[in-house]
Design an enzyme around this catalytic site. Sequence first.
Site, PDB file in Angstrom:
ATOM      1  N   GLU A 272      39.455  88.652  58.966  1.00  0.00           N
ATOM      2  CA  GLU A 272      40.453  89.227  59.717  1.00  0.00           C
ATOM      3  C   GLU A 272      40.972  90.554  58.987  1.00  0.00           C
ATOM      4  OE1 GLU A 272      42.578  86.579  56.737  1.00  0.00           O
ATOM      5  OE2 GLU A 272      40.642  86.497  57.930  1.00  0.00           O
TER       6      GLU A 272
ATOM      7  N   ASP B 179      45.308  93.621  57.499  1.00  0.00           N
ATOM      8  CA  ASP B 179      44.891  92.190  57.919  1.00  0.00           C
ATOM      9  C   ASP B 179      45.751  91.409  58.964  1.00  0.00           C
ATOM     10  OD1 ASP B 179      46.580  90.997  56.040  1.00  0.00           O
ATOM     11  OD2 ASP B 179      44.970  89.951  55.191  1.00  0.00           O
TER      12      ASP B 179
END
Length: 639
Positions: free
Chosen positions: A548, A504
């Site tokens: 994300e 991420d």
Amino acid sequence: MNLKSFCRLLAPLLIALWFLAPIAAQAQPDATFPVFEVSRNTPGRMDVESRMGVLVDASRDLTAGQVTAPGQHWQSISRPSPNFGFTQDAYWFRFQINNPNPQELTRFIELPIPFIDDVRLHHYAGGVLRTHYALGDELPFARRVVMHRNFVMPVNLAPGGNLIYIRLASSGTIEAPFRIWDPVQFHAASNDENLLQGTVIGVLLIMIAYNLFIFFSTRNINYIYYIGFVASYLLFHLTLTGYTFAYVWPHAVRWNSFAISSFMASSMLFTCLFAGRFLKLRQFSMPAFYWVRALTLLSALLLALTFVLPYSLTVRIGAAVTLPMAITALVLGYWRWWTGAKFARFYCLAWTAILIGLCVLNASKQGWIPLNGWTENASEIGIVLLVMLLSFTLADQINNDRTLRLNAQAAALAHERHARATQQALIRATEDANRELELRVQSRTLDLHATLEQLKDANDRLQLLSTTDGLTQISNRAYFDTALALEFRRAVRQKCALTLVMFDIDHFKHVNDTYGHLAGDACLRALADRLRPRINRAGDVFARFGGEEFVVVLTASDLASAIALTEEFRAAIESLRVEFEGQTIQFTASFGIASAIPQPPLCAQDYLAAADKALYQAKHDGRNCVRSATLPHTTSEPL
């Protein structure tokens, strides 16, 4: 109109009920006791009506001592009918009876509403409590002082002023049409009322028996619906007027508490069944048929709910259903008559009769016409006319159907000769139609194949949309879950390594907070565009895991190769520059790797857990780095 008259006509099919419903009483400040003079020469019955004080007890906690104390805010009733509608409040009423005679006088105070839950009377004379009663339809009938279907409370009036306080509380409506009776006159009037009600009951029972015999002769289901309606209304009427509680089930307090709403619902149910079948709505109008069918189902549901839901709720629902049902019964009847269905004439007259009876009763209660035996009992006359005219309606329909059948037979004989003459032409036309039909079928078959191809293309596009992340245009979480399970099973069968990379963006919240969420979306798209060309082997999966977070599934790839490729991902992201609204955004990412040849009892979720653990370690080690984790039941060493 008081609630007793209102509820007597609350049975199904009485459309005017809604337009002539009683208006709730309004209260005005009242500081004095309304006074009634009662002597030996006073008429046998005095109606208290709205000439009394009222005190609303919203908490239901006030005692007789509290309401009789000075300072209570008593009010007067401005409407002619003391009807307060559906309410959860308790109501106290007070009035004074003056006895000018030197001796005591015995009088009955009657509340002609048999379905009040809690009725309490307090009689004071000279500041002393002389009489106290606690009655109500939630108590066994044997607890009543006078064995009467209404609440009748004897009081011995002392010479001078006698203060009467009465408390009413109920889950239904609150009405207080109190009457002051001479005992002798009360019993005489009660006998006359019983005679009238017995006549009404006798007529209804005779109509039930008569039409039951007709049903056995004709097997016409309309007679069953008619009998069901009359029987339901009869029980509804007897329960509403208190006769069933007094003579049929005096100890069944629980059943008596919801019997009114149950019989009201069954009356509506049979009314809808009768109207739908008798008016032949299926052949006449499908929208009308479905509307009546919906009311039928709603009535059946309400009938079942009356046994489990509170009476205060089911009686409100029943009243709400009565309006569309009553309008439907009357309007559809006149519509059928207007369109030529002569058998509907008595049907319309039946409902019109009860409407007129209700109007007469309401007008007499409002003082517009004289109150006498005919006007006061207009509702009973109306229901008798309704039942009798409905019986005539059924007989008229049978005669009308017989006439129609005879006419149809005559028309059939006339058409038979014409049918023979045109038979050969019909056969030729049929052959031509068959040939044309075959050509049309062939054409439709070709069109169907083309449509199926278009449907397949559309389905493929829909499948792609359902597995693609809308923002980054890479695979979404649903596709990843399916692909991971598939590749895991393949790796188990082929005994080859399976690698899962989870990563991420570092400090992504800071990017959103600094540049805005649109800038964050631009960063996610740029990251996906940068890595997509680097993941191009068959079987490899690149997907957005959520927010994300991203995941990569590498098939037939050992840990060393996966680490090397992941380092390329990390470097590519670190070198990425995103231009957004004149600003350059730079960010890094942290990576966690889980790689192993699956062995029992290892499962696909173990890869996710291990990769997530490695990602957490990368975050802990300063971010912008790659870490791997050892899966359970493997010997791989973490980086």
